[in-house]
Design a protein around this motif. Structure first.
Motif, PDB file in Angstrom:
ATOM      1  N   LEU A   1       2.604  16.133   4.422  1.00 32.17           N
ATOM      2  CA  LEU A   1       1.462  15.213   4.448  1.00 32.17           C
ATOM      3  C   LEU A   1       1.725  14.031   5.367  1.00 32.17           C
ATOM      4  CD1 LEU A   1       0.408  15.235   0.685  1.00 32.17           C
ATOM      5  CD2 LEU A   1      -0.620  16.499   2.587  1.00 32.17           C
ATOM      6  N   ARG A   2       2.941  13.522   5.364  1.00 32.80           N
ATOM      7  CA  ARG A   2       3.283  12.382   6.229  1.00 32.80           C
ATOM      8  C   ARG A   2       3.240  12.786   7.698  1.00 32.80           C
ATOM      9  NH1 ARG A   2       6.127   7.502   5.090  1.00 32.80           N
ATOM     10  NH2 ARG A   2       5.717   6.187   6.880  1.00 32.80           N
ATOM     11  N   ILE A   3       3.757  13.967   8.022  1.00 33.04           N
ATOM     12  CA  ILE A   3       3.724  14.460   9.402  1.00 33.04           C
ATOM     13  C   ILE A   3       2.282  14.611   9.872  1.00 33.04           C
ATOM     14  CG2 ILE A   3       4.181  16.507  10.838  1.00 33.04           C
ATOM     15  CD1 ILE A   3       6.821  16.820   9.179  1.00 33.04           C
ATOM     16  N   VAL A   4       1.448  15.193   9.027  1.00 29.73           N
ATOM     17  CA  VAL A   4       0.037  15.373   9.386  1.00 29.73           C
ATOM     18  C   VAL A   4      -0.636  14.016   9.551  1.00 29.73           C
ATOM     19  CG1 VAL A   4      -2.200  16.278   8.634  1.00 29.73           C
ATOM     20  CG2 VAL A   4      -0.129  17.663   8.329  1.00 29.73           C
ATOM     21  N   ALA A   5      -0.384  13.093   8.636  1.00 30.20           N
ATOM     22  CA  ALA A   5      -1.012  11.768   8.702  1.00 30.20           C
ATOM     23  C   ALA A   5      -0.653  11.038   9.988  1.00 30.20           C
ATOM     24  CB  ALA A   5      -0.599  10.931   7.491  1.00 30.20           C
ATOM     25  N   GLN A   6       0.564  11.205  10.440  1.00 34.48           N
ATOM     26  CA  GLN A   6       1.013  10.470  11.626  1.00 34.48           C
ATOM     27  C   GLN A   6       0.527  11.062  12.940  1.00 34.48           C
ATOM     28  OE1 GLN A   6       5.261  10.320  10.911  1.00 34.48           O
ATOM     29  NE2 GLN A   6       5.087   8.319   9.950  1.00 34.48           N
ATOM     30  N   GLY A   7       0.115  12.335  12.945  1.00 33.36           N
ATOM     31  CA  GLY A   7      -0.268  12.918  14.221  1.00 33.36           C
ATOM     32  C   GLY A   7      -1.521  13.748  14.198  1.00 33.36           C
ATOM     33  N   GLN A   8      -2.325  13.615  13.159  1.00 33.24           N
ATOM     34  CA  GLN A   8      -3.449  14.515  12.998  1.00 33.24           C
ATOM     35  C   GLN A   8      -4.468  14.426  14.117  1.00 33.24           C
ATOM     36  OE1 GLN A   8      -5.588  13.840   9.312  1.00 33.24           O
ATOM     37  NE2 GLN A   8      -4.943  11.749   9.287  1.00 33.24           N
ATOM     38  N   PRO A   9      -5.058  15.553  14.454  1.00 33.58           N
ATOM     39  CA  PRO A   9      -4.765  16.873  13.918  1.00 33.58           C
ATOM     40  C   PRO A   9      -3.485  17.443  14.541  1.00 33.58           C
ATOM     41  CG  PRO A   9      -6.453  17.073  15.593  1.00 33.58           C
ATOM     42  CD  PRO A   9      -6.145  15.597  15.447  1.00 33.58           C
TER      43      PRO A   9
ATOM     44  N   GLU B   1      -5.194   9.755   0.020  1.00 37.27           N
ATOM     45  CA  GLU B   1      -4.982   8.997  -1.225  1.00 37.27           C
ATOM     46  C   GLU B   1      -3.722   9.475  -1.945  1.00 37.27           C
ATOM     47  OE1 GLU B   1      -5.523   6.307  -4.341  1.00 37.27           O
ATOM     48  OE2 GLU B   1      -6.517   6.376  -2.390  1.00 37.27           O
ATOM     49  N   PHE B   2      -3.540  10.782  -2.015  1.00 38.34           N
ATOM     50  CA  PHE B   2      -2.364  11.353  -2.668  1.00 38.34           C
ATOM     51  C   PHE B   2      -1.092  10.878  -1.973  1.00 38.34           C
ATOM     52  CE2 PHE B   2       0.867  14.658  -3.107  1.00 38.34           C
ATOM     53  CZ  PHE B   2       0.896  14.847  -4.478  1.00 38.34           C
ATOM     54  N   LEU B   3      -1.060  10.964  -0.641  1.00 32.16           N
ATOM     55  CA  LEU B   3       0.109  10.523   0.114  1.00 32.16           C
ATOM     56  C   LEU B   3       0.377   9.035  -0.108  1.00 32.16           C
ATOM     57  CD1 LEU B   3       2.396  11.021   2.139  1.00 32.16           C
ATOM     58  CD2 LEU B   3       0.723  10.614   3.971  1.00 32.16           C
ATOM     59  N   SER B   4      -0.651   8.230  -0.081  1.00 31.58           N
ATOM     60  CA  SER B   4      -0.482   6.792  -0.312  1.00 31.58           C
ATOM     61  C   SER B   4       0.131   6.513  -1.673  1.00 31.58           C
ATOM     62  CB  SER B   4      -1.833   6.067  -0.216  1.00 31.58           C
ATOM     63  OG  SER B   4      -2.327   6.136   1.085  1.00 31.58           O
ATOM     64  N   ARG B   5      -0.341   7.231  -2.684  1.00 33.55           N
ATOM     65  CA  ARG B   5       0.184   7.027  -4.035  1.00 33.55           C
ATOM     66  C   ARG B   5       1.633   7.496  -4.167  1.00 33.55           C
ATOM     67  NH1 ARG B   5      -3.950   7.232  -8.429  1.00 33.55           N
ATOM     68  NH2 ARG B   5      -5.597   5.909  -7.638  1.00 33.55           N
ATOM     69  N   VAL B   6       1.952   8.638  -3.534  1.00 36.22           N
ATOM     70  CA  VAL B   6       3.335   9.132  -3.582  1.00 36.22           C
ATOM     71  C   VAL B   6       4.261   8.145  -2.881  1.00 36.22           C
ATOM     72  CG1 VAL B   6       4.902  10.922  -2.694  1.00 36.22           C
ATOM     73  CG2 VAL B   6       2.780  11.578  -3.830  1.00 36.22           C
ATOM     74  N   LEU B   7       3.860   7.667  -1.714  1.00 33.13           N
ATOM     75  CA  LEU B   7       4.685   6.711  -0.977  1.00 33.13           C
ATOM     76  C   LEU B   7       4.862   5.415  -1.756  1.00 33.13           C
ATOM     77  CD1 LEU B   7       3.385   7.252   2.670  1.00 33.13           C
ATOM     78  CD2 LEU B   7       5.521   8.084   1.652  1.00 33.13           C
ATOM     79  N   ALA B   8       3.840   5.000  -2.479  1.00 34.57           N
ATOM     80  CA  ALA B   8       3.937   3.782  -3.287  1.00 34.57           C
ATOM     81  C   ALA B   8       4.921   3.941  -4.442  1.00 34.57           C
ATOM     82  CB  ALA B   8       2.556   3.388  -3.830  1.00 34.57           C
ATOM     83  N   GLU B   9       5.115   5.175  -4.891  1.00 35.16           N
ATOM     84  CA  GLU B   9       6.023   5.446  -6.011  1.00 35.16           C
ATOM     85  C   GLU B   9       7.480   5.583  -5.582  1.00 35.16           C
ATOM     86  OE1 GLU B   9       5.415   5.467  -9.296  1.00 35.16           O
ATOM     87  OE2 GLU B   9       3.358   4.880  -8.840  1.00 35.16           O
ATOM     88  N   LEU B  10       7.724   5.730  -4.281  1.00 38.09           N
ATOM     89  CA  LEU B  10       9.103   5.891  -3.828  1.00 38.09           C
ATOM     90  C   LEU B  10       9.884   4.625  -4.110  1.00 38.09           C
ATOM     91  CD1 LEU B  10       8.663   7.712  -0.417  1.00 38.09           C
ATOM     92  CD2 LEU B  10       9.385   8.687  -2.591  1.00 38.09           C
TER      93      LEU B  10
END
Length: 117
Positions: A34-42, A103-112
């Motif tokens: 998800l992070r890879i996709v978010a940084q370079g999408q598509p 949203e899912f990625l943001s929440r996972v990153l916030a939990e790290l």
């Protein structure tokens, strides 16, 4: 010239880390993708595979990567669009995050847990 051999403790630690990574790689793959996709999408599946290897050093099988991407699409975290490669005309899929995926990625990153020393 002398070459240093790893100590027994170093070998033990190396083995434990490798075992831990292999045990948890599958679950860690979701936020990595998800992070890879978010940084370079598509991005294409090939780009995702290259970035996984570059960023983590993990070797993920093509079959495993496609299964994980399919699971993330079925969960509405990723979407794909069929496109034509510019030079070759080959068919490919461009992968992007959905709003839910973002949203899912943001929440996972916030939990790290990041510990500052």
């Amino acid at each position: 010239m002398t070459t240093e051999h790893p100590s027994e403790l170093q070998e033990w630690v190396t083995d434990r880390v490798e075992t831990w990574v292999e045990t948890y790689k599958k679950s860690m793959l979701t936020p990595v993708i998800l992070r890879i996709v978010a940084q370079g999408q598509p991005v294409t599946v090939a780009e995702i595979a290259t970035q996984i290897a570059t960023l983590t050093g993990w070797q993920v099988t093509e079959r495993g990567l496609y299964r994980t991407i399919k699971r993330l699409q079925d969960s509405d975290l990723l979407t794909s669009q069929d496109t034509t490669a510019p030079r070759t005309g080959a068919k490919r899929k461009d992968i992007s995050l959905t709003q839910l995926g973002d949203e899912f990625l943001s929440r996972v990153l916030a939990e790290l847990l990041i510990l500052d020393q």
